[in-house]
Design an enzyme around this catalytic site. Structure first.
Site, PDB file in Angstrom:
ATOM      1  CG  HIS A  93       7.210   6.138   6.357  1.00 45.68           C
ATOM      2  ND1 HIS A  93       6.500   6.436   5.212  1.00 45.68           N
ATOM      3  CD2 HIS A  93       8.460   6.595   6.133  1.00 45.68           C
ATOM      4  CE1 HIS A  93       7.300   7.034   4.336  1.00 45.68           C
ATOM      5  NE2 HIS A  93       8.494   7.159   4.877  1.00 45.68           N
ATOM      6  CD  GLU A 103       4.036   2.592   3.739  1.00 45.10           C
ATOM      7  OE1 GLU A 103       3.955   3.806   3.977  1.00 45.10           O
ATOM      8  OE2 GLU A 103       3.155   1.951   3.140  1.00 45.10           O
ATOM      9  CG  HIS A 109      -1.005   9.899   2.510  1.00 45.15           C
ATOM     10  ND1 HIS A 109       0.178   9.847   3.226  1.00 45.15           N
ATOM     11  CD2 HIS A 109      -1.471  11.155   2.662  1.00 45.15           C
ATOM     12  CE1 HIS A 109       0.408  11.028   3.778  1.00 45.15           C
ATOM     13  NE2 HIS A 109      -0.570  11.832   3.461  1.00 45.15           N
TER      14      HIS A 109
HETATM   15  C1  LIG Z   1       3.599   6.611   2.560  1.00 44.80           C
HETATM   16  C2  LIG Z   1       2.488   7.130   3.377  1.00 44.80           C
HETATM   17  O1  LIG Z   1       1.588   7.802   2.915  1.00 44.80           O
HETATM   18  C3  LIG Z   1       2.464   6.794   4.756  1.00 44.80           C
HETATM   19  O2  LIG Z   1       2.920   5.494   4.838  1.00 44.80           O
HETATM   20  C4  LIG Z   1       3.407   7.543   5.637  1.00 44.80           C
HETATM   21  O3  LIG Z   1       3.731   6.669   6.667  1.00 44.80           O
HETATM   22  C5  LIG Z   1       2.863   8.744   6.266  1.00 44.80           C
HETATM   23  O4  LIG Z   1       3.945   9.260   7.019  1.00 44.80           O
HETATM   24  P1  LIG Z   1       3.684  10.135   8.322  1.00 44.80           P
HETATM   25  O5  LIG Z   1       2.951   9.262   9.310  1.00 44.80           O
HETATM   26  O6  LIG Z   1       5.082  10.515   8.749  1.00 44.80           O
HETATM   27  O7  LIG Z   1       2.835  11.297   7.868  1.00 44.80           O
HETATM   28  N1  LIG Z   2       0.968   4.013   3.307  1.00 41.63           N
HETATM   29  C1  LIG Z   2      -0.036   4.791   3.986  1.00 41.63           C
HETATM   30  C2  LIG Z   2       0.116   4.576   5.459  1.00 41.63           C
HETATM   31  O1  LIG Z   2       0.829   3.697   5.893  1.00 41.63           O
HETATM   32  C3  LIG Z   2      -0.640   5.424   6.392  1.00 41.63           C
HETATM   33  O2  LIG Z   2      -0.971   6.658   5.837  1.00 41.63           O
HETATM   34  P1  LIG Z   2      -1.971   7.564   6.746  1.00 41.63           P
HETATM   35  O3  LIG Z   2      -3.216   6.756   6.965  1.00 41.63           O
HETATM   36  O4  LIG Z   2      -1.249   7.818   8.044  1.00 41.63           O
HETATM   37  O5  LIG Z   2      -2.207   8.797   5.926  1.00 41.63           O
END
Ligand SMILES: CC(=O)[C@@H](O)[C@H](O)COP(=O)(O)O
Ligand SMILES: NCC(=O)COP(=O)(O)O
Length: 253
Positions: free
Chosen positions: A43, A70, A206
């Site tokens: 992300h 993402e 998440h």
């Molecule tokens: C969209 C989502 O929930 C995750 O893909 C995101 O990558 C979390 O981002 P952080 O790792 O910056 O918290």
């Molecule tokens: N889209 C969710 C992700 O890539 C990871 O979320 P998290 O496990 O770091 O909360």
């Protein structure tokens, strides 16, 4: 079989705490793949607090499993404030150049601590649909980050997206507190049923972890989970390969 896509944001976060390449994001991606991960997720945020644009290119050059990028499609290019770190090119410019297997659009504002809500497509559907069309024309599977809201999921189908990613924080929170877990999980079941009804694939992510994942894996039609934060924390305790194996086992694989 539900695909496990390991999010490497937190590996990059550790690396960025020094002027170093250690831990290597590609090397840790390979460790996850060798342990059985089905995909890798990142992300890249405009401040490049963890995953940098350069990481995305490095991963694209070596991954032999699905790559899921993402981010907020409306972010613009931003100069890097850190010597030796390249600029952020803007999310869509990055994805256009890399063309990952999947792109998950997330409505985060630049300064958010983490992702904390799904799209409001009543407001943004007309802006999102053309981007979905462009990404799909480039051969990229699209997914929209959504709350478990049946009406919003019906609007997601109107954008032409292939999939949605259900934002699972409300489930994780219910599981943590033991409050209304059944009722909250039923919201996700209802959302998944609507998604299936309107022809959308269902991903989720998440704050999924080893405790809450086994129950969530029973969600009808779930295709993929992307997990990073909790998996990385577990890897500190048990090792990354063991953590990937544990999450695959929690998915019933
Ligand atoms: C969209 C989502 O929930 C995750 O893909 C995101 O990558 C979390 O981002 P952080 O790792 O910056 O918290
Ligand atoms: N889209 C969710 C992700 O890539 C990871 O979320 P998290 O496990 O770091 O909360």
């Amino acid at each position: 079989m539900i695909a496990l896509s390991v999010n490497l944001n937190k590996i990059a976060l550790i690396r960025n705490s020094r002027d170093t390449t250690n831990p290597s994001v590609p090397a840790h991606a390979q460790l996850c793949i060798d342990a059985g991960a089905d995909g890798i997720t990142v992300h890249p945020r405009p401040d490049q607090r963890h995953i940098r644009a350069s990481d995305c290119f490095d991963l694209a050059a070596m991954l032999k499993v699905e790559f899921n990028i993402e981010g907020n499609p409306f972010t613009s290019a931003r100069k890097s404030e850190r010597p030796g770190v390249g600029d952020y090119p803007g999310f869509m410019n990055l994805v256009r150049e890399i063309r990952p297997a999947q792109c998950t659009l997330v409505p985060d504002t630049d300064g958010q601590l983490t992702s904390d809500h799904g799209f409001d497509l009543r407001r943004d559907g007309d802006r999102v649909a053309p981007l979905v069309e462009e990404l799909r024309s480039l051969g990229i599977r699209t997914s929209l980050f959504m709350d478990p809201d049946p009406q919003q999921i019906r609007l997601a189908a109107q954008t032409g997206t292939d999939r949605i990613e259900l934002y699972t924080e409300s489930y994780a929170q219910a599981y943590r507190t033991g409050q209304k877990v059944d009722a909250v999980f039923q919201q996700f079941v209802n959302a998944a049923e609507v998604a299936a009804e309107v022809g959308l694939g269902v991903n989720a992510g998440h704050d999924l972890d080893l405790d809450n994942l086994p129950r969530f894996a029973s969600l009808p039609g779930l295709l993929e989970v992307s997990i990073g934060h909790a998996l990385t924390v577990d890897a500190i305790r048990m090792g990354l390969a063991n953590a990937v194996n544990a999450y695959q086992a929690a998915l019933g694989k």
